[in-house]
Design a protein around this motif. Structure first.
Motif, PDB file in Angstrom:
ATOM      1  N   ALA A  63      11.651   6.836  48.373  1.00 51.58           N
ATOM      2  CA  ALA A  63      13.025   6.990  47.886  1.00 51.58           C
ATOM      3  C   ALA A  63      13.968   6.055  48.634  1.00 51.58           C
ATOM      4  O   ALA A  63      14.855   5.448  48.027  1.00 51.58           O
ATOM      5  CB  ALA A  63      13.479   8.438  48.037  1.00 51.58           C
ATOM      6  N   GLU A  66      13.439   2.518  47.332  1.00 50.30           N
ATOM      7  CA  GLU A  66      13.997   2.349  45.989  1.00 50.30           C
ATOM      8  C   GLU A  66      15.522   2.326  46.009  1.00 50.30           C
ATOM      9  O   GLU A  66      16.138   1.499  45.335  1.00 50.30           O
ATOM     10  CB  GLU A  66      13.522   3.475  45.072  1.00 50.30           C
ATOM     11  N   THR A  67      16.122   3.229  46.755  1.00 52.71           N
ATOM     12  CA  THR A  67      17.581   3.277  46.760  1.00 52.71           C
ATOM     13  C   THR A  67      18.178   2.090  47.502  1.00 52.71           C
ATOM     14  O   THR A  67      19.236   1.597  47.114  1.00 52.71           O
ATOM     15  CB  THR A  67      18.115   4.608  47.334  1.00 52.71           C
ATOM     16  N   ALA A  70      18.446  -0.901  45.245  1.00 50.71           N
ATOM     17  CA  ALA A  70      19.381  -0.781  44.119  1.00 50.71           C
ATOM     18  C   ALA A  70      20.487  -1.828  44.259  1.00 50.71           C
ATOM     19  O   ALA A  70      20.882  -2.184  45.374  1.00 50.71           O
ATOM     20  CB  ALA A  70      19.974   0.621  44.078  1.00 50.71           C
ATOM     21  N   GLU A  75      24.248   3.025  41.739  1.00 51.64           N
ATOM     22  CA  GLU A  75      22.904   2.988  41.143  1.00 51.64           C
ATOM     23  C   GLU A  75      21.887   3.625  42.088  1.00 51.64           C
ATOM     24  O   GLU A  75      20.961   4.294  41.657  1.00 51.64           O
ATOM     25  CB  GLU A  75      22.499   1.544  40.814  1.00 51.64           C
ATOM     26  N   ALA A  76      22.080   3.460  43.383  1.00 44.91           N
ATOM     27  CA  ALA A  76      21.177   4.081  44.364  1.00 44.91           C
ATOM     28  C   ALA A  76      21.207   5.602  44.221  1.00 44.91           C
ATOM     29  O   ALA A  76      20.158   6.254  44.222  1.00 44.91           O
ATOM     30  CB  ALA A  76      21.576   3.669  45.779  1.00 44.91           C
ATOM     31  N   VAL A  77      22.394   6.159  44.069  1.00 41.94           N
ATOM     32  CA  VAL A  77      22.527   7.614  43.907  1.00 41.94           C
ATOM     33  C   VAL A  77      21.910   8.051  42.576  1.00 41.94           C
ATOM     34  O   VAL A  77      21.254   9.084  42.491  1.00 41.94           O
ATOM     35  CB  VAL A  77      24.004   8.056  44.023  1.00 41.94           C
ATOM     36  N   ARG A  78      22.067   7.241  41.524  1.00 38.79           N
ATOM     37  CA  ARG A  78      21.482   7.566  40.219  1.00 38.79           C
ATOM     38  C   ARG A  78      19.958   7.595  40.312  1.00 38.79           C
ATOM     39  O   ARG A  78      19.311   8.509  39.803  1.00 38.79           O
ATOM     40  CB  ARG A  78      21.935   6.568  39.157  1.00 38.79           C
ATOM     41  N   ILE A  79      19.372   6.629  41.006  1.00 34.66           N
ATOM     42  CA  ILE A  79      17.918   6.588  41.205  1.00 34.66           C
ATOM     43  C   ILE A  79      17.470   7.852  41.940  1.00 34.66           C
ATOM     44  O   ILE A  79      16.485   8.492  41.577  1.00 34.66           O
ATOM     45  CB  ILE A  79      17.502   5.320  41.971  1.00 34.66           C
ATOM     46  N   PHE A  80      18.221   8.190  42.971  1.00 37.28           N
ATOM     47  CA  PHE A  80      17.928   9.386  43.765  1.00 37.28           C
ATOM     48  C   PHE A  80      17.941  10.639  42.876  1.00 37.28           C
ATOM     49  O   PHE A  80      17.015  11.444  42.907  1.00 37.28           O
ATOM     50  CB  PHE A  80      18.973   9.479  44.883  1.00 37.28           C
ATOM     51  N   TYR A 114      15.854  11.102  55.361  1.00 44.79           N
ATOM     52  CA  TYR A 114      16.331  10.141  54.364  1.00 44.79           C
ATOM     53  C   TYR A 114      17.794   9.777  54.621  1.00 44.79           C
ATOM     54  O   TYR A 114      18.151   8.599  54.707  1.00 44.79           O
ATOM     55  CB  TYR A 114      16.159  10.746  52.969  1.00 44.79           C
ATOM     56  N   TYR A 169      27.796  10.698  44.066  1.00 47.01           N
ATOM     57  CA  TYR A 169      28.350   9.416  44.526  1.00 47.01           C
ATOM     58  C   TYR A 169      29.817   9.576  44.944  1.00 47.01           C
ATOM     59  O   TYR A 169      30.226   9.128  46.014  1.00 47.01           O
ATOM     60  CB  TYR A 169      28.220   8.357  43.427  1.00 47.01           C
TER      61      TYR A 169
END
Length: 183
Positions: A63, A66-67, A70, A75-80, A114, A169
């Motif tokens: 995670a 991936e974040t 971003a 977008e990082a929060v959306r991926i999360f 994290y 976010y």
């Protein structure tokens, strides 16, 4: 090779969790499904909860990667948030477990790790004391876990993921608090 074996065991555990309670999964189930010996299982893990803990640490690492890749924080929060929704049924099943307290401890440790890694990357030399940093991390760890567990409750829609991501976010960036101050 040992990490591959460990990963195979973790993946199989999570595959079982798609349709079984953690209490109903045995070492024998994992050994048979992974085509390994009990000795191999116990070489890598002490028990099922040890598998969960290692899997949680690996999920945190993934995670974070991936974040951090971003294009922007939103977008990082959306991926999360999407990663949470993808495991919604598993999370729900885990929280209905007789081992909920142990699982919550694993979840808290994973989330805090994290958030701590994100914090260190964003603010490598914070102007906060150690105690203030700890309370900051604890507040957001427990707050995010609460939101996630609420989002995993029956009746919560997956369609709300973008809304949840946006709200998280705005909480993390202080936008919501800023609106309070203007009112």
């Amino acid at each position: 090779m040992p990490a591959d074996t460990k990963q195979i065991i973790v993946e199989q555990l999570f595959a079982f969790l798609e349709h079984k309670k953690i209490e109903d999964i045995t070492v024998k189930d994992l050994v048979n499904a992974c085509h390994i010996s009990r000795q191999t299982f116990y070489y890598h893990f002490q028990d099922i909860m040890d598998v969960m803990e290692w899997g949680a640490r690996k999920a945190v690492e993934q995670a974070l990667a991936e974040t951090m890749a971003a294009p922007d924080p939103r977008e990082a929060v959306r991926i999360f948030a999407l990663r949470i929704v993808q495991k919604k049924d598993v999370n729900r099943r885990l929280m209905q477990s007789q081992r909920r307290a142990e699982l919550e401890r694993i979840l808290v440790n994973a989330f805090r790790t994290y958030l701590q890694a994100l914090f260190r990357q964003k603010w490598p030399n914070p102007a906060l004391s150690v105690a203030d940093t700890d309370i900051f991390l604890d507040f957001y760890t427990y707050g995010l876990i609460g939101l996630i567990l609420k989002h995993c409750e029956p009746g919560e829609s997956d369609a709300d993921t973008d809304i949840l991501a946006d709200q998280i976010y705005r909480l993390l960036t202080g936008e919501i608090q800023g609106r309070l101050q203007r009112s």
